[in-house]
Design a protein around this motif. Sequence first.
Motif, PDB file in Angstrom:
ATOM      1  N   VAL A   1       0.843  -1.203   0.000  1.00  0.00           N
ATOM      2  CA  VAL A   1       0.000   0.000   0.000  1.00  0.00           C
ATOM      3  C   VAL A   1       0.876   1.250   0.000  1.00  0.00           C
ATOM      4  CG1 VAL A   1      -1.681   1.336   1.334  1.00  0.00           C
ATOM      5  CG2 VAL A   1      -2.000  -1.121   1.019  1.00  0.00           C
ATOM      6  N   ARG A   2       1.927   1.243   0.816  1.00  0.00           N
ATOM      7  CA  ARG A   2       2.838   2.401   0.845  1.00  0.00           C
ATOM      8  C   ARG A   2       3.478   2.622  -0.525  1.00  0.00           C
ATOM      9  NH1 ARG A   2       4.234   4.656   5.710  1.00  0.00           N
ATOM     10  NH2 ARG A   2       3.559   3.520   7.563  1.00  0.00           N
ATOM     11  N   LEU A   3       3.900   1.537  -1.153  1.00  0.00           N
ATOM     12  CA  LEU A   3       4.502   1.645  -2.482  1.00  0.00           C
ATOM     13  C   LEU A   3       3.503   2.195  -3.486  1.00  0.00           C
ATOM     14  CD1 LEU A   3       6.874   1.190  -4.370  1.00  0.00           C
ATOM     15  CD2 LEU A   3       6.109  -1.178  -4.640  1.00  0.00           C
ATOM     16  N   ARG A   4       2.283   1.728  -3.429  1.00  0.00           N
ATOM     17  CA  ARG A   4       1.243   2.220  -4.352  1.00  0.00           C
ATOM     18  C   ARG A   4       0.965   3.704  -4.115  1.00  0.00           C
ATOM     19  NH1 ARG A   4      -0.184   2.875  -8.945  1.00  0.00           N
ATOM     20  NH2 ARG A   4      -2.389   2.964  -9.381  1.00  0.00           N
ATOM     21  N   CYS A   5       0.952   4.123  -2.838  1.00  0.00           N
ATOM     22  CA  CYS A   5       0.762   5.548  -2.527  1.00  0.00           C
ATOM     23  C   CYS A   5       1.896   6.385  -3.119  1.00  0.00           C
ATOM     24  CB  CYS A   5       0.677   5.760  -1.017  1.00  0.00           C
ATOM     25  SG  CYS A   5      -0.867   5.172  -0.301  1.00  0.00           S
ATOM     26  N   LEU A   6       3.110   5.848  -3.059  1.00  0.00           N
ATOM     27  CA  LEU A   6       4.249   6.559  -3.644  1.00  0.00           C
ATOM     28  C   LEU A   6       4.110   6.649  -5.162  1.00  0.00           C
ATOM     29  CD1 LEU A   6       6.944   7.933  -3.085  1.00  0.00           C
ATOM     30  CD2 LEU A   6       8.036   5.680  -3.258  1.00  0.00           C
TER      31      LEU A   6
ATOM     32  N   LEU B   1       1.191  12.483  -9.545  1.00  0.00           N
ATOM     33  CA  LEU B   1       0.588  13.790  -9.267  1.00  0.00           C
ATOM     34  C   LEU B   1       1.630  14.910  -9.189  1.00  0.00           C
ATOM     35  CD1 LEU B   1      -1.901  12.710  -6.455  1.00  0.00           C
ATOM     36  CD2 LEU B   1      -2.432  13.174  -8.859  1.00  0.00           C
ATOM     37  N   ILE B   2       2.831  14.577  -8.782  1.00  0.00           N
ATOM     38  CA  ILE B   2       3.887  15.580  -8.571  1.00  0.00           C
ATOM     39  C   ILE B   2       4.738  15.683  -9.834  1.00  0.00           C
ATOM     40  CG2 ILE B   2       5.919  16.211  -7.186  1.00  0.00           C
ATOM     41  CD1 ILE B   2       3.226  16.274  -5.676  1.00  0.00           C
ATOM     42  N   GLN B   3       4.763  16.863 -10.404  1.00  0.00           N
ATOM     43  CA  GLN B   3       5.585  17.105 -11.594  1.00  0.00           C
ATOM     44  C   GLN B   3       6.902  17.720 -11.157  1.00  0.00           C
ATOM     45  OE1 GLN B   3       4.430  15.993 -14.551  1.00  0.00           O
ATOM     46  NE2 GLN B   3       2.660  15.319 -13.370  1.00  0.00           N
ATOM     47  N   GLY B   4       7.987  17.252 -11.715  1.00  0.00           N
ATOM     48  CA  GLY B   4       9.289  17.792 -11.345  1.00  0.00           C
ATOM     49  C   GLY B   4      10.005  16.871 -10.379  1.00  0.00           C
ATOM     50  N   GLY B   5      11.104  17.341  -9.839  1.00  0.00           N
ATOM     51  CA  GLY B   5      11.944  16.498  -8.995  1.00  0.00           C
ATOM     52  C   GLY B   5      11.939  16.860  -7.536  1.00  0.00           C
ATOM     53  N   ASP B   6      10.820  17.335  -7.011  1.00  0.00           N
ATOM     54  CA  ASP B   6      10.750  17.713  -5.603  1.00  0.00           C
ATOM     55  C   ASP B   6      10.455  16.479  -4.746  1.00  0.00           C
ATOM     56  OD1 ASP B   6      10.440  18.858  -3.132  1.00  0.00           O
ATOM     57  OD2 ASP B   6       8.916  20.301  -3.750  1.00  0.00           O
ATOM     58  N   ASN B   7      11.523  15.832  -4.265  1.00  0.00           N
ATOM     59  CA  ASN B   7      11.373  14.603  -3.494  1.00  0.00           C
ATOM     60  C   ASN B   7      10.632  14.820  -2.173  1.00  0.00           C
ATOM     61  OD1 ASN B   7      12.634  13.130  -5.461  1.00  0.00           O
ATOM     62  ND2 ASN B   7      14.630  13.129  -4.448  1.00  0.00           N
ATOM     63  N   GLN B   8      10.858  15.947  -1.531  1.00  0.00           N
ATOM     64  CA  GLN B   8      10.182  16.220  -0.261  1.00  0.00           C
ATOM     65  C   GLN B   8       8.673  16.310  -0.460  1.00  0.00           C
ATOM     66  OE1 GLN B   8      11.586  16.122   2.675  1.00  0.00           O
ATOM     67  NE2 GLN B   8      13.565  15.737   1.726  1.00  0.00           N
TER      68      GLN B   8
ATOM     69  N   LEU C   1       7.036  14.889  -2.914  1.00  0.00           N
ATOM     70  CA  LEU C   1       6.616  13.540  -3.267  1.00  0.00           C
ATOM     71  C   LEU C   1       6.377  12.703  -2.001  1.00  0.00           C
ATOM     72  CD1 LEU C   1       6.186  11.394  -5.494  1.00  0.00           C
ATOM     73  CD2 LEU C   1       8.627  10.913  -5.321  1.00  0.00           C
ATOM     74  N   ILE C   2       7.297  12.775  -1.062  1.00  0.00           N
ATOM     75  CA  ILE C   2       7.163  12.030   0.196  1.00  0.00           C
ATOM     76  C   ILE C   2       5.976  12.544   1.002  1.00  0.00           C
ATOM     77  CG2 ILE C   2       8.286  11.586   2.419  1.00  0.00           C
ATOM     78  CD1 ILE C   2      10.950  11.516   0.814  1.00  0.00           C
ATOM     79  N   ARG C   3       5.810  13.865   1.052  1.00  0.00           N
ATOM     80  CA  ARG C   3       4.703  14.445   1.804  1.00  0.00           C
ATOM     81  C   ARG C   3       3.358  13.967   1.264  1.00  0.00           C
ATOM     82  NH1 ARG C   3       0.835  17.767   1.559  1.00  0.00           N
ATOM     83  NH2 ARG C   3       1.301  18.518  -0.522  1.00  0.00           N
ATOM     84  N   VAL C   4       3.203  14.014  -0.063  1.00  0.00           N
ATOM     85  CA  VAL C   4       1.942  13.597  -0.687  1.00  0.00           C
ATOM     86  C   VAL C   4       1.729  12.095  -0.489  1.00  0.00           C
ATOM     87  CG1 VAL C   4       0.718  13.355  -2.893  1.00  0.00           C
ATOM     88  CG2 VAL C   4       1.889  15.496  -2.332  1.00  0.00           C
ATOM     89  N   SER C   5       2.791  11.322  -0.601  1.00  0.00           N
ATOM     90  CA  SER C   5       2.687   9.880  -0.401  1.00  0.00           C
ATOM     91  C   SER C   5       2.218   9.562   1.020  1.00  0.00           C
ATOM     92  CB  SER C   5       4.049   9.230  -0.669  1.00  0.00           C
ATOM     93  OG  SER C   5       3.996   7.857  -0.418  1.00  0.00           O
ATOM     94  N   LYS C   6       2.790  10.239   2.011  1.00  0.00           N
ATOM     95  CA  LYS C   6       2.374  10.031   3.400  1.00  0.00           C
ATOM     96  C   LYS C   6       0.926  10.472   3.612  1.00  0.00           C
ATOM     97  CE  LYS C   6       6.859  10.259   5.651  1.00  0.00           C
ATOM     98  NZ  LYS C   6       7.723  11.000   6.583  1.00  0.00           N
ATOM     99  N   GLU C   7       0.549  11.556   2.966  1.00  0.00           N
ATOM    100  CA  GLU C   7      -0.836  12.033   3.072  1.00  0.00           C
ATOM    101  C   GLU C   7      -1.802  11.006   2.485  1.00  0.00           C
ATOM    102  OE1 GLU C   7      -3.233  15.618   1.018  1.00  0.00           O
ATOM    103  OE2 GLU C   7      -1.412  16.230   2.088  1.00  0.00           O
ATOM    104  N   LEU C   8      -1.447  10.446   1.344  1.00  0.00           N
ATOM    105  CA  LEU C   8      -2.286   9.418   0.728  1.00  0.00           C
ATOM    106  C   LEU C   8      -2.383   8.179   1.618  1.00  0.00           C
ATOM    107  CD1 LEU C   8      -1.067   9.678  -2.972  1.00  0.00           C
ATOM    108  CD2 LEU C   8      -3.354  10.251  -2.118  1.00  0.00           C
ATOM    109  N   PHE C   9      -1.253   7.782   2.191  1.00  0.00           N
ATOM    110  CA  PHE C   9      -1.257   6.615   3.064  1.00  0.00           C
ATOM    111  C   PHE C   9      -2.139   6.866   4.295  1.00  0.00           C
ATOM    112  CE2 PHE C   9       0.505   3.852   6.392  1.00  0.00           C
ATOM    113  CZ  PHE C   9       0.293   2.624   5.773  1.00  0.00           C
ATOM    114  N   GLY C  10      -2.065   8.052   4.843  1.00  0.00           N
ATOM    115  CA  GLY C  10      -2.928   8.402   5.975  1.00  0.00           C
ATOM    116  C   GLY C  10      -4.386   8.327   5.597  1.00  0.00           C
ATOM    117  N   TRP C  11      -4.691   8.773   4.399  1.00  0.00           N
ATOM    118  CA  TRP C  11      -6.069   8.720   3.916  1.00  0.00           C
ATOM    119  C   TRP C  11      -6.530   7.265   3.792  1.00  0.00           C
ATOM    120  CZ3 TRP C  11      -8.057   7.002  -0.898  1.00  0.00           C
ATOM    121  CH2 TRP C  11      -9.406   7.325  -1.110  1.00  0.00           C
ATOM    122  N   VAL C  12      -5.659   6.400   3.274  1.00  0.00           N
ATOM    123  CA  VAL C  12      -6.001   4.977   3.139  1.00  0.00           C
ATOM    124  C   VAL C  12      -6.213   4.359   4.525  1.00  0.00           C
ATOM    125  CG1 VAL C  12      -5.098   2.719   2.459  1.00  0.00           C
ATOM    126  CG2 VAL C  12      -4.843   4.675   0.925  1.00  0.00           C
ATOM    127  N   GLN C  13      -5.358   4.676   5.475  1.00  0.00           N
ATOM    128  CA  GLN C  13      -5.497   4.134   6.829  1.00  0.00           C
ATOM    129  C   GLN C  13      -6.813   4.554   7.476  1.00  0.00           C
ATOM    130  OE1 GLN C  13      -1.746   5.471   8.619  1.00  0.00           O
ATOM    131  NE2 GLN C  13      -1.368   3.320   9.102  1.00  0.00           N
TER     132      GLN C  13
END
Length: 110
Positions: A76-81, A87-94, A96-108
């Motif tokens: 699930v974490r991998l799928r959120c990533l 959704l994130i265009q460009g190379g902003d890794n921070q 990307l991680i923030r949105v991935s964690k937000e998605l995972f929280g939503w799934v939980q």
Amino acid sequence: MAGKSRVMAIPEAVRLELSSRAAKLPHLTLDDHAAWLSEQGCAISRSALGRYLKAQRDSMPLTAEQREFRQAEVLVRLRCLEVASSLIQGGDNQELIRVSKELFGWVQAG
């Protein structure tokens, strides 16, 4: 080399009950365990308690159900990533991680 854990200085019966509570009631927080220990007359620092409980958790073999749950959580974490990267265009890794964690929280919460 690390010294002997302060938790090992508390009475064995209390320490065994602590380990049992941690295994049987995984929803309890570090503060819950610290409060319980305090009620038992054993004042232990949160950091010592946290180290002890982590060592206890790490030494316990996982059940088949726990292994399956952890594997599912990783997927699930991998799928959120993956979704976040679409959704994130460009190379902003921070971001990307923030949105991935937000998605995972939503799934939980789901």
